[in-house]
Design a protein around this motif. Structure first.
Motif, PDB file in Angstrom:
ATOM      1  N   ILE A 127     -80.899 -46.072 -65.445  1.00 57.18           N
ATOM      2  CA  ILE A 127     -81.407 -45.885 -64.079  1.00 57.18           C
ATOM      3  C   ILE A 127     -81.963 -44.468 -63.939  1.00 57.18           C
ATOM      4  CG2 ILE A 127     -80.766 -45.764 -61.617  1.00 57.18           C
ATOM      5  CD1 ILE A 127     -80.530 -48.608 -62.611  1.00 57.18           C
ATOM      6  N   VAL A 128     -83.160 -44.339 -63.374  1.00 56.40           N
ATOM      7  CA  VAL A 128     -83.674 -43.018 -62.995  1.00 56.40           C
ATOM      8  C   VAL A 128     -83.450 -42.874 -61.494  1.00 56.40           C
ATOM      9  CG1 VAL A 128     -85.614 -41.429 -63.003  1.00 56.40           C
ATOM     10  CG2 VAL A 128     -85.459 -43.218 -64.762  1.00 56.40           C
ATOM     11  N   PHE A 129     -82.521 -42.035 -61.121  1.00 57.34           N
ATOM     12  CA  PHE A 129     -82.160 -41.888 -59.712  1.00 57.34           C
ATOM     13  C   PHE A 129     -83.142 -40.945 -59.030  1.00 57.34           C
ATOM     14  CE2 PHE A 129     -79.774 -40.365 -56.049  1.00 57.34           C
ATOM     15  CZ  PHE A 129     -79.175 -41.524 -55.584  1.00 57.34           C
ATOM     16  N   ARG A 130     -83.724 -41.382 -57.935  1.00 51.61           N
ATOM     17  CA  ARG A 130     -84.677 -40.543 -57.167  1.00 51.61           C
ATOM     18  C   ARG A 130     -83.910 -39.921 -56.008  1.00 51.61           C
ATOM     19  NH1 ARG A 130     -88.758 -40.587 -60.980  1.00 51.61           N
ATOM     20  NH2 ARG A 130     -89.046 -42.729 -61.683  1.00 51.61           N
ATOM     21  N   ASP A 131     -83.648 -38.646 -56.144  1.00 51.28           N
ATOM     22  CA  ASP A 131     -82.796 -37.912 -55.204  1.00 51.28           C
ATOM     23  C   ASP A 131     -83.657 -37.243 -54.140  1.00 51.28           C
ATOM     24  OD1 ASP A 131     -80.936 -36.247 -53.965  1.00 51.28           O
ATOM     25  OD2 ASP A 131     -80.988 -34.758 -55.597  1.00 51.28           O
ATOM     26  N   LEU A 161     -78.197 -55.177 -55.575  1.00 51.62           N
ATOM     27  CA  LEU A 161     -78.911 -53.895 -55.657  1.00 51.62           C
ATOM     28  C   LEU A 161     -79.522 -53.712 -57.034  1.00 51.62           C
ATOM     29  CD1 LEU A 161     -76.078 -51.730 -54.109  1.00 51.62           C
ATOM     30  CD2 LEU A 161     -78.285 -52.154 -53.067  1.00 51.62           C
ATOM     31  N   GLU A 162     -80.307 -52.615 -57.215  1.00 50.10           N
ATOM     32  CA  GLU A 162     -80.799 -52.270 -58.553  1.00 50.10           C
ATOM     33  C   GLU A 162     -79.593 -52.150 -59.473  1.00 50.10           C
ATOM     34  OE1 GLU A 162     -82.848 -48.497 -58.964  1.00 50.10           O
ATOM     35  OE2 GLU A 162     -83.801 -49.126 -60.835  1.00 50.10           O
ATOM     36  N   TYR A 163     -78.492 -51.624 -58.941  1.00 52.51           N
ATOM     37  CA  TYR A 163     -77.224 -51.605 -59.692  1.00 52.51           C
ATOM     38  C   TYR A 163     -76.126 -52.033 -58.715  1.00 52.51           C
ATOM     39  CZ  TYR A 163     -77.975 -46.960 -57.695  1.00 52.51           C
ATOM     40  OH  TYR A 163     -78.315 -45.933 -56.849  1.00 52.51           O
TER      41      TYR A 163
END
Ligand code: ADE
Length: 173
Positions: free
Chosen positions: A20-24, A96-98
């Protein structure tokens, strides 16, 4: 003010899970001018759609949606994680995505016929959005749009909800 919002979004590899690339979006929030600009863009969208009320899913939808509601002078309704709201609720579950989760809204939170814009930080698979729409419609509201800081178009959220008008400030492929 034209803002390159991507400059204020941090990308974190393998969070919270590998792959997962988390967009913060917290750098948007911590800069007063940028937070106001992001809020204004979403508020202009919600105004154009004729929103009577803003719904924000817990937790980041509260942060994104509340200032949009105050800018427009309309109400804000939280869609909360289970067992947080004290009165009678409607509940809907989503993936969810995760992971997966459920959302609840007070049964009297939306007046029949009210036009609703849903605000949140990010649309991935649109699971949260789907659950929020289901709840709002069960309560008699009309979802006239959904507005996000970030959209992940490769997860095809829009395609799952072809009848919903969706606005996002930035997209990551
Ligand atoms: N929620 C679901 N997917 C996400 C992602 N990639 N970054 C931040 N929040 C998320």
């Amino acid at each position: 003010m034209t803002v390159d919002f991507k400059k204020y979004i941090a990308s974190v590899q393998d969070f919270p899970n590998k792959g997962i690339v988390f967009r913060d979006i917290t750098p948007i929030l911590s800069d007063g001018e940028i937070f106001r600009a992001a809020t204004h863009e979403l508020a202009e969208y919600a105004k154009k759609r004729g929103a009577d009320v803003i719904v924000g899913p817990e937790a980041r939808g509260f942060i994104v949606g509340c200032p949009v509601a105050t800018e427009l002078g309309v109400g804000f309704v939280p869609a909360r994680k289970p067992h947080k709201l004290p009165r009678e609720v409607e509940r809907a579950s989503y993936d969810l995505e995760y992971g997966s989760n459920s959302l609840e809204m007070h049964k009297d939170a939306i007046k029949p016929g009210q036009k609703v814009v849903i605000c949140d930080d990010l649309m991935a698979t649109a699971g949260t959005l789907h659950a929020a729409i289901e709840l709002i419609e069960r309560l008699g509201g009309e979802v006239v749009g959904a507005a996000f800081y970030v959209e992940l178009p490769d997860l095809k959220g829009r395609e799952k909800l072809p009848n919903i008008d969706i606005f996002s400030l930035v997209q990551y492929h």
